[in-house]
Enzyme design. Structure first.
Site, short mmCIF file in Angstrom:
data_model
loop_
_atom_site.label_atom_id
_atom_site.label_comp_id
_atom_site.label_asym_id
_atom_site.label_seq_id
_atom_site.Cartn_x
_atom_site.Cartn_y
_atom_site.Cartn_z
N LYS A 35 0.85 -1.19 0.00
CA LYS A 35 0.00 0.00 0.00
C LYS A 35 0.89 1.25 0.00
O LYS A 35 0.67 2.20 -0.77
CB LYS A 35 -0.85 -0.03 1.27
CG LYS A 35 -2.13 0.70 1.20
CD LYS A 35 -2.79 0.59 2.56
CE LYS A 35 -4.27 0.62 2.48
NZ LYS A 35 -4.91 0.51 3.78
N THR A 126 -13.57 5.25 15.26
CA THR A 126 -14.78 5.19 16.09
C THR A 126 -14.58 4.15 17.18
O THR A 126 -14.37 2.97 16.88
CB THR A 126 -15.98 4.81 15.19
OG1 THR A 126 -16.08 5.78 14.16
CG2 THR A 126 -17.28 4.75 15.98
N ARG A 158 -18.20 11.20 5.12
CA ARG A 158 -18.89 10.13 4.39
C ARG A 158 -17.99 9.62 3.27
O ARG A 158 -17.34 10.42 2.60
CB ARG A 158 -20.17 10.67 3.74
CG ARG A 158 -21.27 10.99 4.71
CD ARG A 158 -22.30 11.89 4.06
NE ARG A 158 -21.70 13.16 3.65
CZ ARG A 158 -22.31 14.08 2.93
NH1 ARG A 158 -23.51 13.88 2.49
NH2 ARG A 158 -21.69 15.22 2.62
N PHE A 256 -30.86 13.01 5.01
CA PHE A 256 -30.93 11.61 5.43
C PHE A 256 -32.37 11.14 5.63
O PHE A 256 -32.70 10.41 6.55
CB PHE A 256 -30.06 11.37 6.68
CG PHE A 256 -28.61 11.20 6.28
CD1 PHE A 256 -27.93 12.24 5.68
CD2 PHE A 256 -27.95 10.00 6.46
CE1 PHE A 256 -26.61 12.09 5.25
CE2 PHE A 256 -26.63 9.83 6.03
CZ PHE A 256 -25.96 10.89 5.42
N CYS A 267 -20.11 1.78 8.51
CA CYS A 267 -20.27 2.58 9.73
C CYS A 267 -21.64 2.43 10.41
O CYS A 267 -21.71 1.93 11.53
CB CYS A 267 -20.03 4.05 9.38
SG CYS A 267 -18.44 4.26 8.55
#
Ligand code: UGA
Length: 445
Positions: A35, A126, A158, A256, A267
């Site tokens: 990567k 998170t 997002r 939303f 998520c």
């Protein structure tokens, strides 16, 4: 400022590029050597609009670099953002903190090796409430001389618009316990707060919870409009107008409130489950949160049945349907928890074959889908090849290119002249004028 990023996944990479573009000096770390090599060559490891140009520009300006050597990051960074994944533990449904624990262990050990230079660790991943405290105890146990301050700084970007969201945040949330850390974090985000974007300081536990509460609240909001859509399909009320009418109330907001095939992505589904589990552990019965999880799973599992019920004689056994879209939403290559997975797997159980096309999600979908369903799905390089010689067409992801297809041409390619649009992206009148039977979400069937 000199910024280190640990974990060059979605958030780590996009935010590293954003900080570099805002004039900070960024070094990104990842344990995956390939990567790092790819990124140093200017080739993005994920799909996001403008990412390639941003990567090339910042590499050329030397405002960003990539390394698999943690020593390089820790010896030169004033702030280190921890952006590793915190996926769902498949056995318990809880948040799997293994990447957090192994990376902070490495940070603590490496810091000791290089003489414990001062740095701030901002946890961006998170994590459940109380994790920052545990991480600190864990790190200090490994290296009691660790010279650092820690804060919680959850992200709200997002996928597909991560760069825009970072550059135009509704709020930057930072949970801190001391003034020095607060000052440094304020300085790190100065390029954004100078543009009047707001930073909100609170304590660490509250910052951790703001992230879970926000994601789960939005999950509940979408789940709610999806249930309203179900009522509309039986009564003739129009869900889009309902969302519009509700959204005019500033207390509700129109954001939303778009009904669809169910909620996917890495998520909302996992964070809602993790929050429900947090409640369980605390001895709480969080009924709203729990049912937002089960209602979403039920919705995604109902998609195959919906498609079959809209076919001729309610039967597609041995037949083939075409599927446009595999990713959990448009403008990403991510297929995690995508409703397309449930649809394909359930159709396979009912012996229905699928011909599928997605502009960016095919490879990741092949990896995610249950192996038992792989025999019944074929992938194509363009939409028309996927649609040719099928019974009906299902749209499950709202890619722009699906709106621009030649539906007159498609009319001749599908046997039952039926389109099931789980995203309401087509113009109903135009499609019906061509002669299709058109079914979308939240309008009378
Ligand atoms: C979500 C949050 O929106 C971000 O604020 C947060 O930072 C991120 O999770 C995270 O925790 O890292 P993301 O998962 O990229 O971002 O996707 P969203 O755009 O929020 O969409 C989630 C799902 O809800 C998708 O399947 C989408 O199609 C669906 N959705 C969204 C709807 O069905 N209707 C809507 O009105 C909005």
């Amino acid at each position: 400022m000199k910024i280190g990023i640990i974990g060059t996944g979605y958030i780590g990479l996009t935010e590293g590029l954003c900080f570099a573009t805002l004039g900070q000096n960024v070094i990104c770390y990842d344990i995956i050597k390939e990567k790092i090599e790819q990124l140093n060559k200017g080739i993005p490891t994920l799909y996001e609009e403008n990412i390639e140009q941003m990567l090339k520009d910042n590499l050329a300006k030397k405002t960003i670099s990539f390394t698999d050597d943690l020593k390089v990051v820790l010896s030169g960074s004033e702030i280190v953002f921890l952006c590793v994944n915190t996926p769902e533990d498949p056995k318990t449904g809880e948040c799997d903190l293994s990447q957090i624990l192994t990376s902070t262990e490495s940070i603590a050990k490496m810091s000791e090796e290089i003489g414990n230079p001062f740095f701030i660790l901002a946890i961006r991943s998170t994590v459940p409430v109380g994790t920052n405290k545990k991480v600190k105890e864990h790190m200090l146990k490994i290296n009691p001389k660790l010279n650092y301050l820690q804060c919680s700084n959850p992200e709200f970007s997002r996928q597909g618009s991560a760069i825009y969201d970072f550059m135009h945040p509704d709020r930057i949330v930072v949970g801190v316990n001391d003034e020095k850390c607060k000052e440094r974090m304020a300085l790190t985000y100065k390029p954004l707060t100078d543009q009047n974007f707001q930073i909100f300081f609170t304590n660490i536990e509250t910052a951790e919870m703001i992230k879970y509460a926000s994601n789960t609240f939005l999950n509940i909001k979408i789940g709610f409009i999806n249930e309203i859509a179900d009522i509309c399909e039986k009564t003739g009320a129009n869900v889009e107008d309902i969302a519009k009418g509700m959204g005019m109330d500033k207390r509700i907001s129109p954001m939303f409130l778009k009904p669809g095939p169910g909620i996917g992505g890495s998520c909302f589904p996992k964070d809602s489950i993790a929050l429900a589990k947090m409640g369980n552990k605390l001895g709480l019965d969080l009924q709203i949160i729990n049912s937002s999880v089960t209602s979403n799973i039920a919705r995604k599992n109902s998609l195959a049945g919906r498609v079959i019920n809209l076919s001729k004689d309610n039967n597609l056994e041995g037949k083939t349907v075409s599927l446009l879209g595999l990713t959990f939403k448009a403008n990403t290559d991510d297929t995690r928890y995508s409703p397309a997975l449930n649809l394909v797997e359930e159709l396979a159980k009912k012996k229905v074959k699928v011909k599928a096309y997605d502009p960016h999600g095919i490879e990741k979908f092949k990896f995610m889908v249950d192996k038992s369903a792989l025999d019944s799905i074929q992938f194509f390089e363009n939409a028309y090849d996927a649609i040719k010689d099928t019974e009906l067409l299902v749209i499950i992801t709202e890619w722009d290119e699906f709106k621009k297809l030649d539906y007159k041409k498609i009319y001749d390619l599908i046997a039952q002249k039926t389109i099931v649009d789980f995203r309401n992206i087509l113009d109903e009148k135009e499609i019906e004028k061509i002669g299709f039977k058109y079914y979308c979400i939240g309008k009378k069937i």
